[in-house]
Scaffold this motif. Structure first.
Motif, PDB file in Angstrom:
ATOM      1  N   GLU A 267      21.312  83.578  64.542  1.00 29.23           N
ATOM      2  CA  GLU A 267      19.867  83.496  64.306  1.00 29.23           C
ATOM      3  C   GLU A 267      19.533  82.225  63.550  1.00 29.23           C
ATOM      4  O   GLU A 267      18.558  81.538  63.840  1.00 29.23           O
TER       5      GLU A 267
ATOM      6  N   LEU B 249      25.419  88.086  63.548  1.00 27.99           N
ATOM      7  CA  LEU B 249      24.113  87.846  64.160  1.00 27.99           C
ATOM      8  C   LEU B 249      23.317  86.829  63.336  1.00 27.99           C
ATOM      9  O   LEU B 249      22.664  85.943  63.885  1.00 27.99           O
TER      10      LEU B 249
ATOM     11  N   LEU C 144      18.406  87.643  70.898  1.00 23.35           N
ATOM     12  CA  LEU C 144      18.798  87.795  69.494  1.00 23.35           C
ATOM     13  C   LEU C 144      17.936  88.814  68.747  1.00 23.35           C
ATOM     14  O   LEU C 144      18.479  89.668  68.033  1.00 23.35           O
TER      15      LEU C 144
ATOM     16  N   GLU D 197      20.054  83.565  74.081  1.00 24.07           N
ATOM     17  CA  GLU D 197      19.435  83.558  72.748  1.00 24.07           C
ATOM     18  C   GLU D 197      18.128  84.352  72.733  1.00 24.07           C
ATOM     19  O   GLU D 197      17.698  84.835  71.688  1.00 24.07           O
TER      20      GLU D 197
END
Lengths: 265, 667
Positions: free
Chosen positions: B326, B322, B283, B280
Motif C-alpha cells: 500500500e 499489505l 489492494l 494493485e
C-alpha cells in the motif's frame, strides 16, 4: 465314449448346514437310462443330494468327486472349472418350476440353450434359429405349444412344469434331475408330468432321477429306489424291495398308521 | 434392455460429434456475474460481445452465472478466459485461478468507485448507526452475498469489525441475498435494515422507483473502487493485446456515430467505459478481507484460544505485508500529486503550498495501524450438558426396558441377548433424539401454533398470481426437465452395473463393500460440489449440471437397485444356472426380469425428484426453472413464485402421469 461313464456318480459326499448334517458320506451311481426314485422323509437329504449333483450346492471340504456323464461337477467342496459343461448335460426340474416368470413360455424353453450358445447371444436374446425351432418342437411335445406366447407367470403349475421339461428338452439333456416335480401340482397335472418323465425315459433313453414324497408314484413309475434317512442311504435297490417293513424303517413308526389308514379307506 | 443401452450411447456420441468439429476460430469465454435473470443479462451484453468478436477476430462465448464460486472454478480450469468480477471475487480469481487484473470499469458518470450503504425504511425508528447496533437481538439485518464487496465485506470491515461486533449474535436474524433482493426485503419491511451500494440504488431508481422512494440511507461508506476486468495470465500475448485494446477503446473510438452507439450500449450496462489497471487495484479489497477475517477470528466460538492466537498472528503478518505494498502505491501517488502541486506554485502560490503541506499530512495520517486487538472468549459448556442429558435419558430408558422385559412368572421368557439388543436400540435412539433436540431447535415447535397466522399471511401472498412471463417460465421448466431426463438416464445406465456389484447375492464381499462405500460417497457429496468438479472439465452450463445430477442419482439408484436384487427369489436364477448358463446370462435372465418393475419405479421416481433437484443447478449457471425460482423467492415476488410453482407442479404431474403409463407397460 460317454456311454462308458455313469450318468451320475457320487463318491462319499458330506454336506452340513451349520450343526445339522444333511448328507453324510453318501455314495451313489446311476447308470445311463435308469429311472431312479429318491425317497425319504422331509429333511432326509434327498433334495440336497440332487442339488449337490448339479453343483447348485457345494459339498463340505473333504468330500469326494461328483460327476455327470464323466464330467466333474465338484470335488472337495469346490466347483470344477467345467461345471457348466456338466450342468448342460442334465435338465433340472424344480418343485417351484423356477421359470423366468416375466418371460414367455417360449423364451423360457429357449433358455435351455444357454449352456451351448455364445454368451452374447443369450445376453442380447438373439437365439439361433435351430434353438427357436427346437423350443417350439419341445413345447409341442410336452403339450403346451398353445401357450407358447404367454408369460410363465400367467400359466398353471402343471403348464409351467411342462414348460420346465421343454427347457430340458431344448437343452438336449441326457438326463433329467427332478426335485419334487409334482409336490405343488394337482393330481391330474402330477400324473401328466410323471407320465412325461417316464415317456422320456422309455422312448428317448433319458436318465431320470426324481425325488418324490408320494411312495405310490415311485412304485408306479420307477424301477430303482434309493431311500435316505437322516442323511444316509439306507436302501438302494429294485423298487419291489420297498416292502412294508422297509418303508416303516424309512419313514419311521408312524408310517405304520398311515398305511393302515389307507388300507381301511 | 441392452439394445436400448447401445442406442443411447450411439445417440450421445452422435450429438457430441458436431460440437467437437465446430472449434476452428480461436475461442474465448467471457463471463459476467448476473444479479438478475440470466436471459436478460445475456441480451444486454450481446451488442458488446458482438463488437468484441468483430474487433478481436475471436469467437467470444458469453456465460453468466448468479454465483461467483462457479466462475472462479471455471477460470481455474481454463473454461473462462476473461471476466467481469467483483473486487472480492476478483481477488479470489487471482489467487486460485492464476488470473490478473488488466482493466477496471467506470460508472456511467465516469466515477471510479461507489459507496456501500445501509438502507432502512422511511418510517423506521432507526436514525443512527448506534440505533442499529443495539445488539439486543430485536432487529433483523440483511447482508449481501457472502462474497459481495459492498453487501458484506465493507459493512463488516467498516462497521462491525472495528466495534468487535459479530452480526450473527447482534441481530435476531441475518440473511444473505443479492443487492436487489436485499433492497426489496427492506422496502417490503421483511428486514429492519439491509446493505446495498450506490450503483445498485441508481439502477433501482429506474427499475423500481417506488421501492427506492420508501427507503433512506442510514450509513454510507468511503469510496470503494469499481469492478476489475480480469483475464487468465496464460492467455497468449496476441489475444491479450486484442482484448486489451478493445476494452480500453470501446465507447471512445471511431467517428461520432460509432461513439454514440457504443456509449448507448455501455449505458444499458450501467458503465462509463474502462480504464487500465493492475492487481494493485485490489489492494483496498485485500485490506477489507483481512479486516473481515480479523472480525471472524475474534468472534468465532468454534476456535480454541491457541488457534485463535495463531490466526491473529497470521492476520497481523498479512496486514504488515499489505502495508508495504500500500505504501508503495501511496508514495507513487504522492509523488505525482507533489509534482503537480509544485508546478502549480508558479501560478497559484498560496493554494499550491497549502496543498503540498496537506498532501504530506494526509499521507502520514493514512498510514494504517497494524496492532491487532486480542480478546478472550469463554468456551461453551452447553454442548457437554446436552450430551450428558442425552446419555442420561438413554440409560434411563435402557433400565426401564430391561426391568419391564424381565422373565415373567407365566408365559415364555425372552433370551437375554434379545432383550439387551432391543433395549440398546430403543434407548440409543431415544438418547440420540434428546441430544439432538437443541441443535435442531425443536423447542421452537410451539411457534408453529402461535404463529400460524403469519404462515397464512405468507401463503396468501401466493394467491395473487402474476402471469407475466409465464412463457419464459414454461421454457425454463422444459430445460429443467430435459436436464433431469439426461441426468437420470446417465445415472440409470451407471447404476445397473454398480447396483449389481453392490448386491451381496451377486458379487463377492470384496467387490460389494468398496462399491457400496463409493455409492455412499456419491450420495453424500453435495450436488453443487460435484457440479464444481465437472465445471473444471466441461465449463459452466447445463452439462455440468447433468453430470452432477447423474453422479448423485447413481449413488441413490445403485443402492436401491442392489436392495431390489438382494430381495429376489433365487429360484429363477437356479433355473437358469442349471442349464449350464454363464454368470452374465444368470444375471440377464435370472435376476433382471425379477427386478425390472422395481428398478423402473425407482428410476422414474428419481426422474421426478431430479426435475425438482435441478433447481440447485442454477447456481452454476445451468439455467432451468430453479434459478428463476430462487431469484423470485429471494426478491419476495410471491405472485411470480406462485406462477412458477404452478408450472412446476404441472410439469411434475405430467412426468408422473407418463411414469405411470411407462410402469404399467414394464410391470
Amino acid at each position: 465314449m460317454a456311454e462308458l461313464h455313469s450318468a451320475l456318480s457320487i463318491d462319499r459326499v458330506t454336506k452340513t448346514y451349520g450343526a445339522a448334517t444333511a448328507l453324510s458320506s453318501a455314495s451313489l451311481v446311476v447308470k445311463p437310462g435308469e429311472m431312479v426314485a429318491l425317497i425319504g422323509a422331509s429333511g432326509s437329504g434327498k433334495s440336497t443330494l440332487l442339488r449337490l449333483a448339479s453343483g447348485l450346492v457345494l459339498a463340505d471340504p473333504g468330500s469326494g468327486a461328483i460327476r455327470l456323464f464323466g464330467e466333474k461337477v465338484q470335488e472337495n467342496g469346490r466347483l470344477s472349472a467345467r461345471v457348466r459343461r456338466a450342468r448342460a448335460r442334465v435338465g433340472f426340474i424344480f418343485q417351484q418350476f423356477n421359470l423366468v416368470t416375466r418371460a414367455s413360455l417360449y423364451a423360457n424353453a429357449m433358455l435351455g440353450s444357454l449352456g451351448q450358445i455364445a454368451p452374447w447371444r443369450g445376453v442380447t436374446g438373439s437365439f439361433p434359429n435351430d434353438v427357436r425351432k427346437r423350443a417350439m418342437d419341445a413345447l409341442e411335445r410336452v403339450g403346451v405349444a398353445d401357450h407358447a406366447g404367454k408369460r410363465a407367470a400367467n400359466l398353471s403349475g402343471g403348464q409351467q412344469q411342462r414348460g420346465a421339461i421343454a427347457r430340458a428338452l431344448v437343452q438336449q439333456a441326457r438326463a433329467i434331475f427332478a426335485d419334487e416335480p409334482i409336490a405343488s401340482l394337482d393330481p391330474v397335472s402330477a400324473r401328466r408330468v410323471m407320465r412325461l418323465l417316464a415317456e422320456l425315459n422309455a422312448q428317448d433313453g433319458m436318465t431320470v432321477v426324481v425325488t418324490l414324497h408320494q411312495v405310490d408314484y415311485a412304485l408306479k413309475y420307477c424301477r430303482r429306489a434309493v431311500a435316505l434317512k437322516a442323511g444316509q442311504i439306507i436302501y438302494d435297490g429294485p423298487i419291489s424291495g420297498l416292502t412294508r417293513e422297509r418303508l416303516i424303517e424309512i419313514y419311521g413308526d408312524e408310517y405304520r398308521d398311515v398305511m393302515d389308514e389307507s388300507v381301511r379307506a | 434392455m441392452s439394445l436400448l443401452l447401445r442406442l443411447l450411447v450411439l445417440i450421445s456420441m452422435a450429438l457430441a460429434a458436431p460440437a467437437a468439429l465446430a472449434q476452428e476460430r480461436e475461442r474465448i469465454v467471457f463471463s459476467v456475474i448476473s444479479t438478475e435473470q440470466t436471459e436478460a443479462v445475456e441480451a444486454l451484453w450481446m451488442p458488446f460481445v458482438q463488437a468484441m468478436e468483430e474487433e478481436t477476430g475471436l469467437d467470444v462465448e458469453l456465460v453468466s452465472a448468479i454465483d461467483y464460486a462457479g466462475v472462479i472454478e471455471a477460470m481455474r480450469f481454463g473454461q473462462v478466459d476473461v471476466g467481469w468480477f467483483s473486487n472480492l471475487s476478483g481477488l479470489q480469481a487471482i489467487r486460485l485461478a492464476d488470473a490478473e487484473v488488466f482493466a477496471k470499469t467506470l460508472y456511467p458518470g465516469g466515477q471510479e468507485g461507489y459507496r456501500s450503504v445501509i438502507l432502512v425504511r422511511n418510517d423506521s425508528p432507526l436514525q443512527t448507526l448506534d440505533d442499529l447496533l443495539v445488539c439486543d437481538g430485536s432487529l433483523s439485518f440483511a447482508l449481501g452475498d457472502p462474497n459481495s464487496t459492498s453487501g458484506t465485506l465493507v459493512p463488516l470491515a467498516y462497521i462491525f469489525a472495528p466495534r468487535g461486533i459479530d452480526p450473527q449474535s447482534c441481530f435476531a436474524q441475518v440473511t444473505n441475498a443479492n443487492h436487489e433482493q436485499t433492497a426489496l426485503a427492506v422496502a417490503n419491511g421483511f428486514v429492519d435494515a439491509g446493505t446495498n451500494n450506490t450503483t445498485n440504488l441508481d439502477r433501482l431508481a429506474q427499475t423500481r422507483p417506488e421501492a427506492l422512494a420508501g427507503m433512506r440511507i442510514l450509513w454510507s461508506s468511503p469510496l470503494i473502487q469499481t469492478d476489475p476486468i480480469i483475464w487468465r495470465r496464460d492467455l497468449p500475448e496476441e489475444i491479450k493485446s486484442e482484448i486489451f485494446s478493445f476494452f480500453l477503446t470501446y465507447g471512445f473510438r471511431g467517428d461520432a456515430e460509432q461513439r454514440t452507439r457504443e456509449q448507448a450500449v455501455l449505458e444499458t450496462l450501467f458503465l462509463g467505459g474502462f480504464l487500465p489497471a493492475t492487481d494493485e487495484h485490489l489492494l483496498p479489497i485485500r485490506r477489507l478481507e483481512l479486516m473481515r477475517d480479523l472480525a471472524e477470528t475474534q468472534a468465532s466460538e468454534a476456535l480454541e484460544e491457541g488457534e485463535r492466537a495463531a490466526r491473529l498472528e497470521q492476520i497481523e503478518l498479512a496486514l504488515r505485508e499489505l502495508a508495504v505494498e500500500e505504501r508503495r502505491v501511496a508514495v507513487r501517488e504522492l509523488a505525482a500529486d507533489m509534482t503537480e502541486a509544485r508546478t502549480r506554485l508558479a501560478t497559484d502560490e498560496a493554494g499550491a503550498s497549502a496543498d503540498i503541506t496537506r498532501l504530506v499530512a494526509e499521507f502520514l495520517a493514512a498510514q494504517p495501524r497494524i496492532e491487532v486487538e486480542r480478546r478472550i472468549r469463554r468456551a461453551t459448556t452447553g454442548e457437554i450438558t446436552r450430551g450428558l442429558l442425552g446419555l442420561g435419558a438413554g440409560l434411563t430408558l435402557f433400565a426401564v426396558m430391561m426391568i419391564r422385559s424381565r422373565p415373567p412368572r407365566f408365559g415364555p421368557s425372552r433370551l437375554l441377548s434379545d432383550r439387551l439388543i432391543d433395549a440398546a436400540i430403543w434407548s440409543g435412539l431415544f438418547g440420540l433424539l434428546i441430544w439432538s433436540f437443541w441443535p435442531a431447535e425443536m423447542f421452537k415447535f410451539p411457534l408453529l401454533g402461535t404463529n400460524a397466522p403469519r404462515m397464512g399471511e405468507y401463503i396468501a401472498g401466493f394467491f395473487q398470481l402474476d402471469l407475466d412471463g409465464w412463457e419464459v417460465y414454461a421454457r425454463q421448466t422444459l430445460i429443467t426437465v430435459q436436464i433431469a431426463l439426461w441426468g437420470t438416464v446417465v445415472a440409470v445406465i451407471a447404476a445397473i452395473p454398480f447396483g449389481l456389484m453392490a448386491s451381496r447375492n451377486i458379487a463377492p464381499v470384496w467387490i460389494v463393500q468398496p462399491v457400496r462405500r463409493l455409492m455412499d460417497a456419491f450420495r453424500a457429496i453435495n450436488e453443487l460440489v460435484v457440479a464444481a468438479i465437472f465445471v473444471a472439465a466441461v465449463g459452466l452450463g447445463p452439462f455440468a449440471g447433468v453430470m452432477a445430477l447423474a453422479l448423485h442419482t447413481t449413488g441413490v439408484l445403485a443402492k436401491l437397485f442392489s436392495e431390489a436384487v438382494e430381495a429376489i427369489d433365487d429360484g429363477p436364477v437356479e433355473g437358469v444356472r442349471a442349464t449350464g448358463a454363464g454368470p452374465m446370462n444368470e444375471v440377464v435372465w435370472g435376476v433382471i426380469p425379477q427386478v425390472i418393475p422395481l428398478w423402473a419405479s425407482y428410476a422414474l421416481y428419481r426422474f421426478e425428484s431430479n426435475t425438482r433437484a435441478a433447481t440447485i443447478l442454477g447456481l452454476i449457471g445451468a439455467g432451468g426453472i430453479g434459478q428463476v425460482l430462487i431469484q423470485n423467492i429471494r426478491s419476495f415476488e410471491y405472485g411470480k413464485t406462485a406462477t412458477i410453482l404452478l408450472i412446476i407442479i404441472a410439469a411434475v404431474t405430467a412426468v408422473d402421469l407418463i411414469s405411470q403409463m411407462l410402469r404399467k407397460r414394464l410391470v
